[in-house]
Design a protein around this motif. Structure first.
Motif, PDB file in Angstrom:
ATOM      1  N   ALA A  84      34.297  35.457 -18.123  1.00  0.00           N
ATOM      2  CA  ALA A  84      34.466  33.959 -17.065  1.00  0.00           C
ATOM      3  C   ALA A  84      33.664  34.079 -15.398  1.00  0.00           C
ATOM      4  CB  ALA A  84      35.895  33.476 -16.093  1.00  0.00           C
ATOM      5  N   VAL A  85      33.471  35.184 -14.515  1.00  0.00           N
ATOM      6  CA  VAL A  85      32.471  35.507 -13.932  1.00  0.00           C
ATOM      7  C   VAL A  85      30.762  34.841 -14.495  1.00  0.00           C
ATOM      8  CG1 VAL A  85      31.814  37.116 -12.158  1.00  0.00           C
ATOM      9  CG2 VAL A  85      33.588  37.285 -12.938  1.00  0.00           C
ATOM     10  N   LEU A  86      30.346  34.922 -15.199  1.00  0.00           N
ATOM     11  CA  LEU A  86      28.785  34.466 -15.246  1.00  0.00           C
ATOM     12  C   LEU A  86      28.940  33.251 -15.712  1.00  0.00           C
ATOM     13  CD1 LEU A  86      27.704  37.477 -17.770  1.00  0.00           C
ATOM     14  CD2 LEU A  86      26.926  36.906 -14.737  1.00  0.00           C
ATOM     15  N   ALA A  87      30.618  31.925 -16.410  1.00  0.00           N
ATOM     16  CA  ALA A  87      30.336  31.237 -16.439  1.00  0.00           C
ATOM     17  C   ALA A  87      30.707  30.066 -15.184  1.00  0.00           C
ATOM     18  CB  ALA A  87      31.217  30.458 -17.453  1.00  0.00           C
ATOM     19  N   GLY A  88      30.728  30.954 -13.886  1.00  0.00           N
ATOM     20  CA  GLY A  88      31.480  29.918 -12.467  1.00  0.00           C
ATOM     21  C   GLY A  88      32.757  30.190 -12.817  1.00  0.00           C
ATOM     22  N   GLU A  89      33.437  30.498 -13.899  1.00  0.00           N
ATOM     23  CA  GLU A  89      34.620  30.545 -14.391  1.00  0.00           C
ATOM     24  C   GLU A  89      36.258  30.582 -13.089  1.00  0.00           C
ATOM     25  OE1 GLU A  89      35.672  30.170 -18.273  1.00  0.00           O
ATOM     26  OE2 GLU A  89      34.149  28.995 -18.665  1.00  0.00           O
ATOM     27  N   ALA A  90      35.253  31.647 -12.565  1.00  0.00           N
ATOM     28  CA  ALA A  90      36.469  33.184 -11.556  1.00  0.00           C
ATOM     29  C   ALA A  90      35.214  33.921 -10.694  1.00  0.00           C
ATOM     30  CB  ALA A  90      36.433  34.524 -12.970  1.00  0.00           C
ATOM     31  N   LEU A  91      35.352  33.584  -9.658  1.00  0.00           N
ATOM     32  CA  LEU A  91      34.826  33.979  -8.536  1.00  0.00           C
ATOM     33  C   LEU A  91      35.170  35.129  -8.578  1.00  0.00           C
ATOM     34  CD1 LEU A  91      35.648  31.096  -6.391  1.00  0.00           C
ATOM     35  CD2 LEU A  91      34.014  30.869  -8.123  1.00  0.00           C
ATOM     36  N   VAL A  92      33.678  35.761  -7.218  1.00  0.00           N
ATOM     37  CA  VAL A  92      33.829  37.320  -6.912  1.00  0.00           C
ATOM     38  C   VAL A  92      33.893  37.039  -5.671  1.00  0.00           C
ATOM     39  CG1 VAL A  92      32.247  39.229  -6.497  1.00  0.00           C
ATOM     40  CG2 VAL A  92      32.032  37.888  -8.501  1.00  0.00           C
ATOM     41  N   PRO A  93      35.430  38.114  -5.070  1.00  0.00           N
ATOM     42  CA  PRO A  93      35.825  38.246  -3.715  1.00  0.00           C
ATOM     43  C   PRO A  93      34.560  38.651  -2.863  1.00  0.00           C
ATOM     44  CG  PRO A  93      37.108  40.051  -5.645  1.00  0.00           C
ATOM     45  CD  PRO A  93      36.124  39.133  -6.093  1.00  0.00           C
ATOM     46  N   PHE A  94      34.731  37.845  -1.742  1.00  0.00           N
ATOM     47  CA  PHE A  94      33.320  38.921  -0.349  1.00  0.00           C
ATOM     48  C   PHE A  94      34.444  39.401   0.692  1.00  0.00           C
ATOM     49  CE2 PHE A  94      31.442  38.489   3.072  1.00  0.00           C
ATOM     50  CZ  PHE A  94      29.904  39.650   2.907  1.00  0.00           C
ATOM     51  N   TRP A  95      33.971  40.547   0.925  1.00  0.00           N
ATOM     52  CA  TRP A  95      35.141  41.295   1.755  1.00  0.00           C
ATOM     53  C   TRP A  95      35.424  40.460   3.197  1.00  0.00           C
ATOM     54  CZ3 TRP A  95      33.774  43.807   6.716  1.00  0.00           C
ATOM     55  CH2 TRP A  95      31.748  42.743   7.162  1.00  0.00           C
ATOM     56  N   ARG A  96      34.939  39.729   3.944  1.00  0.00           N
ATOM     57  CA  ARG A  96      35.241  39.343   4.574  1.00  0.00           C
ATOM     58  C   ARG A  96      36.107  38.483   5.065  1.00  0.00           C
ATOM     59  NH1 ARG A  96      30.006  38.552   8.942  1.00  0.00           N
ATOM     60  NH2 ARG A  96      32.405  37.805  10.307  1.00  0.00           N
ATOM     61  N   ILE A  97      36.166  37.344   3.697  1.00  0.00           N
ATOM     62  CA  ILE A  97      37.356  35.951   4.120  1.00  0.00           C
ATOM     63  C   ILE A  97      38.195  36.385   2.853  1.00  0.00           C
ATOM     64  CG2 ILE A  97      35.599  35.166   1.900  1.00  0.00           C
ATOM     65  CD1 ILE A  97      35.810  32.014   3.003  1.00  0.00           C
ATOM     66  N   GLU A  98      39.448  35.581   2.759  1.00  0.00           N
ATOM     67  CA  GLU A  98      40.408  35.221   2.144  1.00  0.00           C
ATOM     68  C   GLU A  98      40.523  33.724   2.532  1.00  0.00           C
ATOM     69  OE1 GLU A  98      43.906  38.016   3.153  1.00  0.00           O
ATOM     70  OE2 GLU A  98      42.186  39.809   2.971  1.00  0.00           O
TER      71      GLU A  98
END
Length: 398
Positions: free
Chosen positions: A318-332
């Motif tokens: 799902a991550v590689l397909a863009g269907e699930a996003l990877v969180p980034f430490w500075r933003i919620e």
């Protein structure tokens, strides 16, 4: 982690003895022991066309890719190379080495050619069953290309070196019988290795290495180059400088796109492996078993662990397909929304990989969007299922 790995290595010797009578090594195994990978390739090429021959060629081209990269390092640099496939093992010093700043590019380019051959061979296997028995102690890499096996060129030595477990280097490895399902496992590994190589080459490591090493050489000509006060090793600061320099700017788009394709191919092949291995009813020196089989390594794979890995694969897919996003430490996200990085878009048309901008988030901001963030609990559950050894099982499972 290291205690578990040492236990795994120790179990290898016991497993090798337990399965030795049930599975006799093939003629190819003997050729590998006596003459090495190159002669093994010659032997495989002479065999009649079959699924077994295709697996031989796939496995041997993969080993040849590793051997080529190791030789390229031996000719230039014996230290460890972070982020480079096969770069974590420490090689003996070559007294006749002549440093070429293009050695990583040369090594990975040659490895990619061999891995592509492996991928083509494995894709030809089709639906036919196969069996190929190899004593893993017979496998070695001719790092110095002298045609003679040295104690530090064995597969066991490189496996121990990879995990920084030198005390396990002399443990006997098991005999394994590879089958059709294992061809998909190997195909997945060829894809992930190609993906990693493409990512490294996408940032033009040669220019970065030349800039940093030229600077270090000039400083040594002028005086004594002090070791850095933190790590105590001048090579560490050089390595950091090379990585930071290489990451600056936009990587080569065609290579990041190829990497994405390879990573997705890795997921597909690994899923196919688990589908095929679940259908197996035999139990013969298995490389990676289903819950009803025994591993040649003596490490069981329970149904819970196998099912848990499928959940991990689904999230990675799902991550590689863009269907699930990877969180980034500075933003919620606000309220009930989630925000993360779309890896598919990032690898399809990447921006500046500058390290400081990545830490800040500016490098990722164009690829951030609202949507479902990857379920990190999946990996945590898998870790609990494996007794806290998720990383080790992930390396084995692919």
């Amino acid at each position: 982690m290291r205690h578990f790995i040492l236990g795994l290595f120790l179990s290898l010797g016991l497993a090798g003895g337990a399965h030795g009578q049930a599975a006799q090594p093939s003629e190819l195994s003997a050729i590998l022991a006596e003459q090495g990978v190159s002669s093994g390739l010659d032997y495989a090429a002479e065999q009649e066309n079959s699924a077994r021959k295709s697996f031989m060629l796939g496995a041997l081209h993969t080993l040849d890719a590793v051997q080529y990269m190791l030789h390229s390092r031996y000719e230039n640099y014996s230290g460890r190379l972070p982020l480079v496939p096969g770069g974590q093992t420490v090689l003996r010093v070559n007294p006749n080495s002549e440093f070429d700043p293009a050695f990583i590019e040369i090594g990975l380019t040659g490895a990619l050619e061999r891995l592509a051959e492996a991928e083509r061979a494995l894709a030809d296997i089709g639906e036919d069953e196969l069996a190929l028995t190899i004593d893993l102690n017979d496998v070695w890499f001719d790092v110095d290309k002298d045609g003679v096996r040295a104690p530090d060129e064995s597969m066991g030595m490189f496996m121990a070196g990879f995990f920084d477990m030198r005390q396990a280097a002399d443990v006997e490895l098991p005999i394994v019988q590879f089958d059709r399902a294992d061809a998909q496992w190997l195909l997945a590994y060829t894809r992930v290795m190609q993906g990693m190589a493409e990512m490294v080459l996408s940032v033009d490591p040669t220019s970065a290495i030349k800039k940093v090493t030229d600077g270090s050489t000039r400083m040594r000509e002028l005086g004594i180059l002090e070791r850095d006060p933190i790590f105590g090793d001048e090579n560490i600061i050089d390595t950091i400088a090379i990585i930071v320099t290489a990451l600056h700017g936009q990587p080569e788009v065609a290579r990041t796109q190829k990497a994405l394709t390879h990573f997705q191919g890795m997921i597909a092949a690994n899923k196919e492996f688990w589908r095929l291995v679940a259908l197996e009813e035999d139990d013969q020196a298995e490389w990676l078993p289903n819950p009803n089989q025994s591993s040649a390594f003596g490490v069981p794979v329970t149904k819970e662990v196998a099912d848990g890995w499928q959940d991990v694969l689904a999230e990675l897919d799902a991550v590689l397909a863009g269907e699930a996003l990877v969180p980034f430490w500075r933003i919620e996200g606000r309220d009930d929304t989630q925000v993360g990085i779309n890896i598919n878009k990032l690898l399809t048309n990447p921006g500046d990989f500058d390290l400081l901008l990545m830490v800040h988030g500016a490098a990722f901001a164009p690829f951030m969007e609202k949507g479902r963030v990857v379920d990190t609990d999946v990996m945590q559950r898998f870790s609990r299922m494996t007794g806290g050894q998720a990383g080790m099982f992930a390396l084995w499972f692919n």
